[in-house]
Write a protein that holds these residues in place. Structure first.
Motif, PDB file in Angstrom:
ATOM      1  N   VAL A   6       0.870  -1.174   0.000  1.00 51.25           N
ATOM      2  CA  VAL A   6       0.000   0.000   0.000  1.00 51.25           C
ATOM      3  C   VAL A   6       0.908   1.225   0.000  1.00 51.25           C
ATOM      4  CG1 VAL A   6      -1.718   1.303   1.310  1.00 51.25           C
ATOM      5  CG2 VAL A   6      -1.860  -1.199   1.213  1.00 51.25           C
ATOM      6  N   ALA A   7       0.609   2.187  -0.852  1.00 45.42           N
ATOM      7  CA  ALA A   7       1.371   3.435  -0.897  1.00 45.42           C
ATOM      8  C   ALA A   7       0.409   4.600  -0.761  1.00 45.42           C
ATOM      9  CB  ALA A   7       2.133   3.541  -2.215  1.00 45.42           C
ATOM     10  N   ASP A   8       0.690   5.503   0.175  1.00 44.41           N
ATOM     11  CA  ASP A   8      -0.176   6.666   0.303  1.00 44.41           C
ATOM     12  C   ASP A   8       0.237   7.738  -0.705  1.00 44.41           C
ATOM     13  OD1 ASP A   8       1.986   8.044   1.456  1.00 44.41           O
ATOM     14  OD2 ASP A   8       0.883   8.596   3.271  1.00 44.41           O
ATOM     15  N   ALA A   9      -0.494   8.822  -0.730  1.00 43.28           N
ATOM     16  CA  ALA A   9      -0.263   9.881  -1.715  1.00 43.28           C
ATOM     17  C   ALA A   9       1.122  10.507  -1.577  1.00 43.28           C
ATOM     18  CB  ALA A   9      -1.345  10.951  -1.594  1.00 43.28           C
ATOM     19  N   SER A  10       1.641  10.596  -0.345  1.00 42.82           N
ATOM     20  CA  SER A  10       2.961  11.217  -0.153  1.00 42.82           C
ATOM     21  C   SER A  10       4.052  10.442  -0.887  1.00 42.82           C
ATOM     22  CB  SER A  10       3.287  11.322   1.345  1.00 42.82           C
ATOM     23  OG  SER A  10       3.529  10.054   1.921  1.00 42.82           O
ATOM     24  N   VAL A  11       3.878   9.151  -0.993  1.00 44.04           N
ATOM     25  CA  VAL A  11       4.849   8.322  -1.707  1.00 44.04           C
ATOM     26  C   VAL A  11       4.817   8.654  -3.198  1.00 44.04           C
ATOM     27  CG1 VAL A  11       5.410   5.947  -2.369  1.00 44.04           C
ATOM     28  CG2 VAL A  11       4.811   6.479   0.005  1.00 44.04           C
ATOM     29  N   ALA A  12       3.630   8.742  -3.760  1.00 45.76           N
ATOM     30  CA  ALA A  12       3.505   9.059  -5.188  1.00 45.76           C
ATOM     31  C   ALA A  12       4.070  10.442  -5.491  1.00 45.76           C
ATOM     32  CB  ALA A  12       2.040   8.982  -5.615  1.00 45.76           C
ATOM     33  N   ILE A  13       3.867  11.385  -4.598  1.00 44.56           N
ATOM     34  CA  ILE A  13       4.418  12.725  -4.803  1.00 44.56           C
ATOM     35  C   ILE A  13       5.946  12.650  -4.797  1.00 44.56           C
ATOM     36  CG2 ILE A  13       4.537  15.079  -3.897  1.00 44.56           C
ATOM     37  CD1 ILE A  13       1.776  14.016  -5.121  1.00 44.56           C
ATOM     38  N   GLY A  14       6.499  11.808  -3.933  1.00 41.29           N
ATOM     39  CA  GLY A  14       7.948  11.610  -3.913  1.00 41.29           C
ATOM     40  C   GLY A  14       8.477  11.012  -5.202  1.00 41.29           C
ATOM     41  N   TRP A  15       7.658  10.237  -5.888  1.00 36.60           N
ATOM     42  CA  TRP A  15       8.077   9.670  -7.170  1.00 36.60           C
ATOM     43  C   TRP A  15       8.098  10.717  -8.272  1.00 36.60           C
ATOM     44  CZ3 TRP A  15       4.158   5.160  -6.540  1.00 36.60           C
ATOM     45  CH2 TRP A  15       4.679   4.199  -5.654  1.00 36.60           C
ATOM     46  N   LEU A  43      -9.449   6.927  -2.902  1.00 35.24           N
ATOM     47  CA  LEU A  43      -9.161   8.359  -2.797  1.00 35.24           C
ATOM     48  C   LEU A  43      -7.752   8.706  -3.280  1.00 35.24           C
ATOM     49  CD1 LEU A  43      -7.243   9.292  -0.091  1.00 35.24           C
ATOM     50  CD2 LEU A  43      -9.161   8.184   0.998  1.00 35.24           C
ATOM     51  N   TRP A  44      -6.883   7.728  -3.445  1.00 30.98           N
ATOM     52  CA  TRP A  44      -5.490   7.969  -3.819  1.00 30.98           C
ATOM     53  C   TRP A  44      -5.325   8.801  -5.090  1.00 30.98           C
ATOM     54  CZ3 TRP A  44      -2.212   6.229  -7.824  1.00 30.98           C
ATOM     55  CH2 TRP A  44      -0.835   6.312  -7.584  1.00 30.98           C
ATOM     56  N   PRO A  45      -5.994   8.469  -6.192  1.00 28.22           N
ATOM     57  CA  PRO A  45      -5.802   9.291  -7.392  1.00 28.22           C
ATOM     58  C   PRO A  45      -6.213  10.746  -7.174  1.00 28.22           C
ATOM     59  CG  PRO A  45      -6.928   7.247  -7.956  1.00 28.22           C
ATOM     60  CD  PRO A  45      -6.878   7.319  -6.465  1.00 28.22           C
ATOM     61  N   LEU A  46      -7.258  10.969  -6.394  1.00 26.21           N
ATOM     62  CA  LEU A  46      -7.701  12.338  -6.109  1.00 26.21           C
ATOM     63  C   LEU A  46      -6.668  13.082  -5.269  1.00 26.21           C
ATOM     64  CD1 LEU A  46     -11.405  11.511  -5.229  1.00 26.21           C
ATOM     65  CD2 LEU A  46     -10.522  12.421  -7.386  1.00 26.21           C
ATOM     66  N   GLU A  47      -6.161  12.423  -4.241  1.00 25.63           N
ATOM     67  CA  GLU A  47      -5.147  13.056  -3.387  1.00 25.63           C
ATOM     68  C   GLU A  47      -3.884  13.386  -4.172  1.00 25.63           C
ATOM     69  OE1 GLU A  47      -4.982  12.204   1.181  1.00 25.63           O
ATOM     70  OE2 GLU A  47      -4.697  10.328   0.080  1.00 25.63           O
ATOM     71  N   VAL A  48      -3.441  12.458  -4.987  1.00 20.75           N
ATOM     72  CA  VAL A  48      -2.212  12.667  -5.749  1.00 20.75           C
ATOM     73  C   VAL A  48      -2.402  13.783  -6.770  1.00 20.75           C
ATOM     74  CG1 VAL A  48      -0.569  11.612  -7.357  1.00 20.75           C
ATOM     75  CG2 VAL A  48      -1.384  10.321  -5.374  1.00 20.75           C
ATOM     76  N   ALA A  49      -3.482  13.736  -7.523  1.00 22.39           N
ATOM     77  CA  ALA A  49      -3.732  14.776  -8.525  1.00 22.39           C
ATOM     78  C   ALA A  49      -3.846  16.149  -7.863  1.00 22.39           C
ATOM     79  CB  ALA A  49      -4.996  14.449  -9.322  1.00 22.39           C
ATOM     80  N   ALA A  51      -2.476  17.118  -4.942  1.00 25.43           N
ATOM     81  CA  ALA A  51      -1.154  17.525  -4.453  1.00 25.43           C
ATOM     82  C   ALA A  51      -0.286  18.058  -5.590  1.00 25.43           C
ATOM     83  CB  ALA A  51      -0.470  16.354  -3.756  1.00 25.43           C
ATOM     84  N   LEU A  52      -0.352  17.413  -6.744  1.00 20.55           N
ATOM     85  CA  LEU A  52       0.424  17.894  -7.885  1.00 20.55           C
ATOM     86  C   LEU A  52      -0.103  19.235  -8.380  1.00 20.55           C
ATOM     87  CD1 LEU A  52       1.072  14.579  -9.844  1.00 20.55           C
ATOM     88  CD2 LEU A  52       2.633  15.810  -8.314  1.00 20.55           C
ATOM     89  N   ALA A  53      -1.423  19.434  -8.342  1.00 23.64           N
ATOM     90  CA  ALA A  53      -2.001  20.727  -8.725  1.00 23.64           C
ATOM     91  C   ALA A  53      -1.529  21.823  -7.766  1.00 23.64           C
ATOM     92  CB  ALA A  53      -3.526  20.642  -8.734  1.00 23.64           C
ATOM     93  N   VAL A  54      -1.508  21.526  -6.476  1.00 23.66           N
ATOM     94  CA  VAL A  54      -1.043  22.500  -5.481  1.00 23.66           C
ATOM     95  C   VAL A  54       0.431  22.828  -5.706  1.00 23.66           C
ATOM     96  CG1 VAL A  54      -0.573  22.823  -3.013  1.00 23.66           C
ATOM     97  CG2 VAL A  54      -2.787  21.935  -3.754  1.00 23.66           C
ATOM     98  N   LEU A  55       1.249  21.816  -5.955  1.00 22.86           N
ATOM     99  CA  LEU A  55       2.664  22.063  -6.238  1.00 22.86           C
ATOM    100  C   LEU A  55       2.833  22.933  -7.479  1.00 22.86           C
ATOM    101  CD1 LEU A  55       4.192  18.555  -5.444  1.00 22.86           C
ATOM    102  CD2 LEU A  55       4.647  20.697  -4.220  1.00 22.86           C
ATOM    103  N   GLY A  56       1.963  22.733  -8.448  1.00 27.40           N
ATOM    104  CA  GLY A  56       2.000  23.576  -9.636  1.00 27.40           C
ATOM    105  C   GLY A  56       1.633  25.022  -9.316  1.00 27.40           C
ATOM    106  N   ARG A  57       0.576  25.213  -8.534  1.00 23.89           N
ATOM    107  CA  ARG A  57       0.171  26.574  -8.151  1.00 23.89           C
ATOM    108  C   ARG A  57       1.260  27.278  -7.345  1.00 23.89           C
ATOM    109  NH1 ARG A  57      -4.911  24.211  -7.263  1.00 23.89           N
ATOM    110  NH2 ARG A  57      -4.593  24.141  -5.019  1.00 23.89           N
ATOM    111  N   ARG A  58       1.978  26.508  -6.542  1.00 23.30           N
ATOM    112  CA  ARG A  58       3.057  27.090  -5.716  1.00 23.30           C
ATOM    113  C   ARG A  58       4.372  27.221  -6.486  1.00 23.30           C
ATOM    114  NH1 ARG A  58       1.965  23.685  -0.150  1.00 23.30           N
ATOM    115  NH2 ARG A  58       0.018  24.739   0.360  1.00 23.30           N
ATOM    116  N   ARG A  59       4.315  26.887  -7.769  1.00 21.32           N
ATOM    117  CA  ARG A  59       5.470  26.968  -8.663  1.00 21.32           C
ATOM    118  C   ARG A  59       6.619  26.053  -8.239  1.00 21.32           C
ATOM    119  NH1 ARG A  59       4.041  30.883 -12.164  1.00 21.32           N
ATOM    120  NH2 ARG A  59       2.787  32.597 -11.397  1.00 21.32           N
ATOM    121  N   LYS A  60       6.244  24.923  -7.638  1.00 21.19           N
ATOM    122  CA  LYS A  60       7.240  23.905  -7.277  1.00 21.19           C
ATOM    123  C   LYS A  60       7.372  22.882  -8.398  1.00 21.19           C
ATOM    124  CE  LYS A  60       7.439  25.097  -2.773  1.00 21.19           C
ATOM    125  NZ  LYS A  60       8.586  25.615  -2.118  1.00 21.19           N
ATOM    126  N   LEU A  61       6.376  22.829  -9.282  1.00 20.02           N
ATOM    127  CA  LEU A  61       6.378  21.997 -10.481  1.00 20.02           C
ATOM    128  C   LEU A  61       5.913  22.850 -11.642  1.00 20.02           C
ATOM    129  CD1 LEU A  61       4.531  18.638  -9.567  1.00 20.02           C
ATOM    130  CD2 LEU A  61       6.950  18.918 -10.005  1.00 20.02           C
TER     131      LEU A  61
END
Length: 139
Positions: A6-15, A43-49, A51-61
């Motif tokens: 099992v991998a939570d969303a934080s793991v996918a963000i690390g990938w 809920l994993w795909p929603l959490e990951v998507a 988190a990536l959207a937030v990182l984009g808004r914060r200009r981290k991605l």
């Protein structure tokens, strides 16, 4: 070799986001390359998507990095568990209350318990709750 975990969303963000990577997230990725399957609550795909959207808004991605990450994640061997909705008002709420977790985190814990799988996560309280519950945590 680990067959599934099992991998939570934080793991996918690390990938996807190098600043979020750890030696554990890298080892989990190696396990996937060797044939392991990732098991996640619905809920994993929603959490990951999100988190990536937030990182984009914060200009981290960049937008390209976000889109590339989403495309790459879609190609992973992921098995989505849909039991969480039926367990939200019972088992998940009980686990959340007992371990002072969000119901979202309880979904990862419950899935790892039910399937008897190792839990991969970076979240300290979830790792602690897993250990208290007898769930093996990816080290």
């Amino acid at each position: 070799m680990t067959q599934a975990f099992v991998a939570d969303a934080s793991v996918a963000i690390g990938w996807v986001h190098p600043a979020q990577a750890t030696t554990q997230t890298a080892a989990m990725l190696d396990a996937i390359v060797e044939g392991a399957t990732i098991e996640v609550p619905a809920l994993w795909p929603l959490e990951v998507a999100n988190a990536l959207a937030v990182l984009g808004r914060r200009r981290k991605l960049t937008e390209l990095e976000r889109q590339t990450g989403l495309g790459w994640l879609r190609g992973l061997p992921v098995r989505v568990d849909h039991e969480m909705a039926s367990l939200a008002f019972s088992r998940l709420s009980e686990l959340a209350s007992a371990h002072q977790l969000s119901v979202y985190d309880a979904a990862y814990l419950e899935l790892a318990q039910r399937r008897k799988l190792v839990l991969g996560c970076k979240d300290g309280p979830l790792r602690h709750a897993a250990r208290q519950s007898g769930v093996e945590v990816w080290e």
